[in-house]
Design an enzyme around this catalytic site. Structure first.
Site, PDB file in Angstrom:
ATOM      1  N   ASP A   1       0.815  -1.242   0.000  1.00  0.00           N
ATOM      2  CA  ASP A   1       0.000   0.000   0.000  1.00  0.00           C
ATOM      3  C   ASP A   1       0.838   1.277   0.000  1.00  0.00           C
ATOM      4  OD1 ASP A   1      -1.012  -2.221   1.365  1.00  0.00           O
ATOM      5  OD2 ASP A   1      -2.349  -1.051   2.634  1.00  0.00           O
TER       6      ASP A   1
ATOM      7  N   ALA B   1      11.796  -6.223   2.106  1.00  0.00           N
ATOM      8  CA  ALA B   1      11.289  -6.356   3.479  1.00  0.00           C
ATOM      9  C   ALA B   1      11.446  -7.787   4.010  1.00  0.00           C
ATOM     10  CB  ALA B   1       9.827  -5.920   3.546  1.00  0.00           C
TER      11      ALA B   1
ATOM     12  N   LYS C   1      10.659  -6.141   9.349  1.00  0.00           N
ATOM     13  CA  LYS C   1      10.343  -7.545   9.068  1.00  0.00           C
ATOM     14  C   LYS C   1      11.627  -8.363   9.229  1.00  0.00           C
ATOM     15  CE  LYS C   1       6.856  -5.230   7.006  1.00  0.00           C
ATOM     16  NZ  LYS C   1       6.759  -3.770   7.036  1.00  0.00           N
TER      17      LYS C   1
ATOM     18  N   HIS D   1     -10.382   1.548   6.565  1.00  0.00           N
ATOM     19  CA  HIS D   1     -10.392   0.323   7.377  1.00  0.00           C
ATOM     20  C   HIS D   1      -9.670   0.490   8.711  1.00  0.00           C
ATOM     21  CE1 HIS D   1      -6.784   0.217   4.963  1.00  0.00           C
ATOM     22  NE2 HIS D   1      -6.269  -0.748   5.686  1.00  0.00           N
TER      23      HIS D   1
HETATM   24  N1  F0G Z   1       6.991  -3.094   1.703  1.00  0.00           N
HETATM   25  C1  F0G Z   1       6.391  -4.201   2.138  1.00  0.00           C
HETATM   26  C2  F0G Z   1       6.454  -5.452   1.311  1.00  0.00           C
HETATM   27  C3  F0G Z   1       5.697  -4.201   3.361  1.00  0.00           C
HETATM   28  O1  F0G Z   1       5.092  -5.316   3.770  1.00  0.00           O
HETATM   29  C4  F0G Z   1       5.667  -3.006   4.121  1.00  0.00           C
HETATM   30  C5  F0G Z   1       4.968  -2.967   5.403  1.00  0.00           C
HETATM   31  C6  F0G Z   1       6.321  -1.875   3.625  1.00  0.00           C
HETATM   32  C7  F0G Z   1       6.970  -1.958   2.411  1.00  0.00           C
HETATM   33  C8  F0G Z   1       6.318  -0.557   4.356  1.00  0.00           C
HETATM   34  O2  F0G Z   1       7.223  -0.600   5.385  1.00  0.00           O
HETATM   35  O3  F0G Z   1       5.772  -0.210   7.376  1.00  0.00           O
HETATM   36  O4  F0G Z   1       8.256  -0.079   7.529  1.00  0.00           O
HETATM   37  O5  F0G Z   1       7.019   1.689   6.365  1.00  0.00           O
HETATM   38  N2  F0G Z   1       4.161  -3.869   5.772  1.00  0.00           N
HETATM   39  C9  F0G Z   1       3.488  -3.998   7.060  1.00  0.00           C
HETATM   40  C10 F0G Z   1       2.507  -5.143   7.013  1.00  0.00           C
HETATM   41  C11 F0G Z   1       2.952  -2.740   7.646  1.00  0.00           C
HETATM   42  O6  F0G Z   1       1.744  -5.298   7.973  1.00  0.00           O
HETATM   43  O7  F0G Z   1       2.524  -5.909   6.047  1.00  0.00           O
HETATM   44  P1  F0G Z   1       7.042   0.249   6.738  1.00  0.00           P
END
Ligand code: F0G
Length: 458
Positions: free
Chosen positions: A126, A217, A258, A450
């Site tokens: 997103d 990530a 992550k 949401h």
């Molecule tokens: N890229 C991916 C693949 C991610 O899953 C996320 C974050 C981000 C970028 C953004 O990174 O939150 O450190 O700024 N995913 C979390 C989730 C929030 O719940 O999947 P961030």
């Protein structure tokens, strides 16, 4: 090849007590939260599977590293440690620390996108999509068809469709800013991208003179799947595989919350010195000086250590085994979970789980509320409420293509007993699914509704 271990390659030294709640207490909490689990105080949650982001347990080495924080404004020793670690793993010469993933995305898109330009990739998270769009760019998702088919058992459902990529470029090369591929692909449940696919994307990027980046990530989990599933990689170490993955790209963004095994942190890494110099200016403007980028020295140290720990094959085997331990219990009970099971989460298909609830009655949120009531487990809905819309004056509904619930597993945090409790709870909700009727939307903000919407069960 790594064999799945029966037991974790660590033992527990510090514990975080969890509050036990009764059914009635959970009913009251949920009511106060307007039946939206995002509004729950985390203390009232027993097993929190909202996200695997920033929720990892750190090791004794990381906590010791925290005490070694050098909080100098410029040139902190922890920064040099982190920089060298990222250079070693990725092979990229130029590193910029950021406080999480999205500022790295902001800077990367600033560097590569002019209004009207497309970014091509498998599927964008997103925030990545939003950063592309706020620069006037157009995110184009080119994941293979299998990646969108909840029933397909293809082993690399995060792969980019190379035919579609080439076709797009043949028609519109001048209108493309970059390729950005997410490993593993979060949107369809942590599905890996194969090495063959990354190699082929590099080849295409070279032929069209395009920069190619990774969203790294969950790079270590992706490397683990390559080791397990892709011919020729069974005897390579995770570090070797990760290095090869990074070798095909020109740089990466990373949310280190992550696979960095930390609670906060991220980075942007680049091969190109010119872009790096420009990116440094943006970094200073938005995040902080080039040697801390919005993080404390101690955070940089914890990340430098976490990035090494995540490469441990015994850890990764145990981590993925636990995700699959949960998923397999659900599949064996006939619960419609997405297959094959992914790296960081189990995804439930609400179109098959609650087929009697139309999407405009928010089946994913109805499930999440019931799961919380049943066992204090928090999951997250990724369907109509997050990605669809309804116009109540015209009655026109824009349907989200998928109606999913994600059970994301934090790293090194929960035991198999927690997973068994969650599985039993999901199965109980499944067996009594006929009693669920869906939700009314009582109130919602205009954007990202949401996260804070108020709901009422029907
Ligand atoms: N890229 C991916 C693949 C991610 O899953 C996320 C974050 C981000 C970028 C953004 O990174 O939150 O450190 O700024 N995913 C979390 C989730 C929030 O719940 O999947 P961030």
């Amino acid at each position: 090849m790594t064999q799945f271990l029966e037991a974790e390659p660590y033992r527990i030294k510090v514990v975080e007590p969890l509050k036990m709640t009764t059914f009635e207490e959970r009913q009251r909490s949920l009511q106060k939260a307007h039946f939206n689990v995002f509004n729950l105080p985390a203390e009232d949650v027993f097993v929190d599977l909202l996200t695997d982001s920033g929720t990892s347990a750190m090791s004794q080495y990381q906590w010791a590293g925290i005490m070694m924080g050098d909080e100098s404004y410029a040139g902190s020793r922890n920064w040099y440690h982190l920089e060298a670690t990222i250079q070693e793993i990725t092979g990229y010469a130029y590193v910029l620390p950021t406080h999480q993933g999205r500022p790295a995305e902001n800077i990367l898109t600033m560097l590569h996108i002019k209004p009207g330009m497309a970014v091509l990739g498998n599927m964008f998270f997103d925030t990545t999509q939003a950063h592309i769009e706020t620069k006037g760019g157009v995110p184009v998702t080119l994941v293979i068809d299998e990646g969108l088919n909840p029933e397909s058992e293809y082993p690399f459902k995060g792969d980019v469709d190379l035919g579609k990529l080439e076709d797009y470029l043949k028609g519109a090369r001048e209108k493309v800013g970059m390729i950005h591929v997410t490993v593993t692909c979060n949107n369809n449940g942590g599905q890996p991208v194969s090495m063959a696919n990354l190699r082929a994307i590099r080849n295409i990027a070279d032929r069209y003179g395009l920069p190619f980046f990774l969203d790294a990530a969950r790079f270590a989990e992706n490397a683990f799947f390559i080791q397990q599933r892709e011919p020729g990689y069974a005897h390579k170490s995770i570090l070797e595989i990760a290095r090869e993955m990074f070798s095909y790209a020109d740089g990466c963004t990373m949310s280190a919350k992550k696979d960095g095994l930390v609670n906060i942190g991220g980075f942007l890494a680049l091969r190109d010195e010119g872009k790096f110099r420009l990116a440094q200016q943006y970094l200073i403007l938005w995040e902080g000086f080039i040697s801390y980028g919005g993080l404390a020295g101690r955070d940089l140290e914890a990340l430098a250590i976490g990035l090494k720990e995540v490469l441990d094959e015994n850890y990764l085997a145990c981590r993925i085994r636990q995700v699959h331990y949960l998923g397999n219990q659900l599949l064996e009970a006939g619960v419609p979970a997405l297959k094959p099971l992914g790296g960081h989460c189990v995804m439930l298909d609400m179109k098959r789980f609650l087929p009697h609830i139309p999407q405009e009655r928010y089946p994913a949120e109805a499930f999440c509320a019931q799961l919380y009531l049943d066992s204090g487990t928090r999951a997250v809905g990724l369907g109509q409420l997050a990605f669809g819309s309804e116009d109540h004056t015209t009655g026109v509904v824009q349907y989200a293509p998928l109606e999913l619930v994600r059970l994301a597993i934090p790293r090194r945090v929960y035991t198999d007993n927690h997973m068994r409790l969650v599985a039993q709870s999901v199965i109980r909700v499944y067996e009594n699914r006929d009693q669920l009727r869906g939700m009314h939307l009582v109130w919602a903000p205009k954007v990202l509704r949401h996260f804070s919407a108020h709901l009422q069960p029907i």
